[in-house]
Design an enzyme around this catalytic site. Structure first.
Site, PDB file in Angstrom:
ATOM      1  N   ARG A  39     -57.283  19.459 125.088  1.00 57.58           N
ATOM      2  CA  ARG A  39     -56.345  19.928 125.223  1.00 57.58           C
ATOM      3  C   ARG A  39     -56.096  20.622 126.361  1.00 57.58           C
ATOM      4  NH1 ARG A  39     -53.376  19.725 119.172  1.00 57.58           N
ATOM      5  NH2 ARG A  39     -53.744  17.745 119.115  1.00 57.58           N
ATOM      6  N   LEU A  94     -54.582  19.114 110.865  1.00 57.65           N
ATOM      7  CA  LEU A  94     -53.973  18.693 109.021  1.00 57.65           C
ATOM      8  C   LEU A  94     -55.955  18.838 108.860  1.00 57.65           C
ATOM      9  CD1 LEU A  94     -51.615  15.846 110.328  1.00 57.65           C
ATOM     10  CD2 LEU A  94     -51.154  18.487 109.954  1.00 57.65           C
ATOM     11  N   HIS A 108     -48.160  25.651 121.706  1.00 55.41           N
ATOM     12  CA  HIS A 108     -48.559  24.543 120.518  1.00 55.41           C
ATOM     13  C   HIS A 108     -48.825  25.766 119.432  1.00 55.41           C
ATOM     14  CE1 HIS A 108     -48.740  20.888 117.741  1.00 55.41           C
ATOM     15  NE2 HIS A 108     -49.408  20.735 118.197  1.00 55.41           N
ATOM     16  N   ALA A 143     -52.020  23.603 104.050  1.00 53.20           N
ATOM     17  CA  ALA A 143     -52.757  24.755 103.537  1.00 53.20           C
ATOM     18  C   ALA A 143     -52.435  25.384 102.094  1.00 53.20           C
ATOM     19  CB  ALA A 143     -53.159  25.614 104.688  1.00 53.20           C
ATOM     20  N   GLY A 155     -46.579  30.857 102.075  1.00 56.02           N
ATOM     21  CA  GLY A 155     -46.414  29.660 102.577  1.00 56.02           C
ATOM     22  C   GLY A 155     -47.082  28.402 101.974  1.00 56.02           C
ATOM     23  N   HIS A 193     -50.234  23.262 124.484  1.00 55.17           N
ATOM     24  CA  HIS A 193     -51.018  21.361 124.089  1.00 55.17           C
ATOM     25  C   HIS A 193     -50.504  20.611 125.480  1.00 55.17           C
ATOM     26  CE1 HIS A 193     -50.135  17.614 122.497  1.00 55.17           C
ATOM     27  NE2 HIS A 193     -50.862  17.884 121.672  1.00 55.17           N
TER      28      HIS A 193
END
Length: 681
Positions: free
Chosen positions: A361, A476, A436, A74, A70, A296
């Site tokens: 949310r 993030l 989400h 991250a 990945g 979301h």
């Protein structure tokens, strides 16, 4: 209004009326402990762990190999940092470029406790907001560390040239996100994820040029190699040529994102999947809190059965947009501009006057579902139901002017207009909740190491920081915190035992892992059934959304488990995959991913069935307050649910491959914060 403490509230402490709803679906296991978490004052724990972690001298770093799966925020930041430190890094992604990682889709911002607005923010307040936002189901040590290193992230990214928004005087600007009453979110218009990813990508490419990072694009991890109980490599498929490759290393890092696509319709990129983490789970890595899914509230509504993807509209829009529906059902098909102010229900402002449109949310999503279930949804009918609420910027445009609104949100408005054909400057946007983010993931200790030694997990792929609900702009933050500032310190404690003995490609464990991949590929291509992979995925997603989505119940979850098992058996017997293994074959890629989604979906339902309480994004119909809010049961469920995989006794390919899972509980203990009932009113 301050939170209501649990003291003296017997209804809040009331245990569930029934026994274990999931009895018979799992086997109880031994308790689980995070032995790496330091003790002492919470603001000293991270410093203590960094000092206690052993060092690797520069000469030995050059002899150590690290695989990272990945290359989003991250993984990309970890590859850049570990490459800079001198390790030999192999970075894998299934996209044609790391710049296409799903991190690019994050729009609204990244949190950091800089207190630039002088509005009362601090590391401790960010820590408190995050634990509270997660409904007291996260580890306090991990969350405090996240808040502590958040301030470093902004400095790092500014130094990389990330173009954060600035005030007129040149200082970095901030805005608010849900679940908080301060402005701590740094942003780059509606492109924050893209800009941060470019920063991490540039840092990683610098190490590619320096020779410390080797990049493998269009490669998908299909198996984890475990030798003598330790993670020592991966089996990957070259998605262009179809070649099955073996890659060995001293340690493996999974930074492969979340599994929201188990629902088929989600805001995730179409290729986002669970395979990397699920393959590790099958090899012994525990899966923690898989039922914790974030819905979301700010997505463009579904328009019909033809859709395979949903589009997120940034939560930042809730700073200036007001959410409402008509008070009267008879007004729902009217032009919203023709509905007078007194006939509009600004329901979040009415129910939650303290936080208003900036509630977390999970709360905003359930509130939207409730008003639509009442018959007050707006927009076109889909299958006889209007699933939409208005996000109205008319007051903001009147107050600030259209140019100011465009400067802050212009690209988001343009995206909405292109997708819907409506001008949001003139007609209110329509939004509705959608899957989400997932707070669950592989269990990791304080060092981010899974239950398999030598396997580290970062970002959304692990469970560690968000509890039962993630606050906006924190994904993030966690991805970059793990990659830039946490993993590089903790992984060295493991690597200090190196250099390790090299593993031969003919080792039985390596050959077994490779053969399992080859057998799966051969099975999918030889089944020659009658149904496409997508048809199975869509049906699975419908089951998950209906019974394990915004609201769960005992009867619904048990029904879902039965439906998933039946559909999965049919999938293994009747799926049709066209093409060959020796070429680009997206149908083959999807087949492997959906096979893993079936097993994950069942575990999610078992986890949700076991947790007979409502907390954050997990809402059990049997556990709610009189006014419909989530009702926790801390006396029974204040733990991390870590699931151990048990294989079916029958050979994989002729059965589900999944036996009865084992549940290990890690108690959540708070010393620096008091567990309270969440209140945003």
């Amino acid at each position: 209004m301050p939170d209501t403490t649990l003291t003296g509230d017997p209804s809040y402490h009331a245990p569930a009326e029934h026994g274990d709803d999931a009895a018979g679906y799992y086997t109880p296991g031994d308790p689980l402990f995070d032995t790496k978490a330091p003790q002492g004052p919470i603001d000293e724990r991270w410093s203590t762990r960094k000092f206690d972690a052993r060092l690797v001298n520069p000469a030995n770093r050059r002899k150590l190999d690290i695989i990272i799966v990945g290359t989003g925020l991250a993984g990309g930041s970890a590859a850049a940092t570990l490459g800079e430190a001198g390790y030999n890094v192999k970075a894998f992604c299934y996209q044609d470029s790391p710049r296409r990682a799903h991190s690019i889709a994050a729009q609204g911002g990244i949190n950091a406790a800089k207190n630039y607005k002088e509005d009362g923010d601090s590391v401790h307040r960010l820590f408190y907001d995050t634990v509270k936002g997660g409904d007291y189901r996260s580890r306090e040590s991990n969350v405090y560390r996240l808040a502590e290193v958040s301030t470093n992230i902004i400095d790092q990214c500014v130094a990389q040239g990330v173009p954060f928004a600035r005030e007129y005087g040149g200082l970095l600007d901030n805005r608010s996100f849900g679940g908080v009453q301060v402005s701590r979110t740094f942003y780059a218009r509606g492109q924050t994820g893209q800009q941060l990813l470019i920063g991490a990508y540039q840092a990683m490419e610098r190490q590619v040029a320096a020779g410390t990072v080797t990049q493998y694009t269009r490669h998908e991890m299909l198996e984890l190699i475990v030798v003598d109980g330790r993670a020592r490599g991966i089996v990957a498929r070259d998605l262009v040529t179809g070649e099955i490759e073996t890659h060995l290393a001293d340690v493996v890092v999974l930074a492969s994102g979340g599994y929201g696509n188990v629902f088929y319709l989600s805001t995730n990129a179409m290729g986002s999947n669970v395979t990397a983490t699920w393959r590790a789970h099958r090899k012994g890595a525990y899966m923690a809190n898989p039922c914790y899914t974030q819905i979301h509230p700010t997505c463009i509504p579904v328009t019909g059965a033809h859709q395979s993807k949903l589009t997120l509209m940034s939560e930042s829009l809730r700073n200036d947009g007001r959410i409402w529906v008509p008070k009267k059902k008879s007004d729902c098909d009217k032009d919203p501009r023709q509905i007078p102010e007194e006939d509009r229900d600004y329901y979040l402002e009415r129910i939650y006057p303290s936080f208003g449109n900036l509630v977390p949310r999970d709360i905003a999503s359930r509130a939207a579902k409730n008003v639509c279930d009442e018959g007050r949804g707006v927009g076109p009918e889909v299958e006889g139901v209007r699933r939409g609420v208005y996000l109205d910027f008319s007051a903001a445009i009147e107050r600030l002017g259209a140019d100011a609104v465009e400067e802050k949100y212009g690209n988001l408005f343009d995206m909405y207009a292109r997708i819907t054909g409506e001008n949001p400057y003139e007609v209110p946007m329509r939004i509705y909740p959608a899957v989400h983010y997932v707070m669950g993931g592989l269990w990791v200790d304080y060092d981010l190491q899974a239950t398999i030694p030598g396997l580290f997990v970062t970002g959304e792929a692990n469970f560690s920081d968000h509890g039962a609900n993630r606050l906006g702009a924190s994904a993030l933050m966690q991805g970059l915190a793990d990659g830039y500032f946490v993993l590089p310190h903790t992984i060295r404690d493991y690597l200090a035992d190196g250099p390790f003995e090299k593993v031969d490609e003919q080792h039985p464990a390596v050959l077994e892992a490779r053969k399992s991949v080859e057998d799966r590929v051969a099975h999918f291509l030889s089944t020659n059934g009658t149904r496409s992979v997508d048809s199975y995925h869509r049906e699975l997603g419908n089951i998950m959304w209906e019974y394990c989505g915004m609201e769960r119940s005992e009867d619904g979850l048990k029904k879902a488990i039965d439906l998933i098992r039946g559909l999965r058996d049919d999938f293994w017997r009747n799926v049709k995959v066209l093409g060959t293994a020796e070429s680009l074959n997206q149908s083959l890629e999807k087949a492997g991913r959906v096979a893993d989604f079936f097993e994950l979906g069942e575990l999610m339902c078992i986890d949700a069935l076991n947790r007979r309480e409502s907390c954050g994004g997990h809402f059990r119909a049997e556990s709610q307050t009189e006014d419909g809010e989530a009702l926790r049961h801390d006396d029974q469920f204040a733990y991390v649910a870590a699931w151990e995989f048990v294989a079916d006794s029958e050979p994989e390919g002729t059965s589900t491959g999944m036996g009865t899972p084992v549940l290990h509980k890690e108690d959540l203990i708070y010393t620096a914060i008091e567990m309270k009932q969440r209140s945003y009113k």
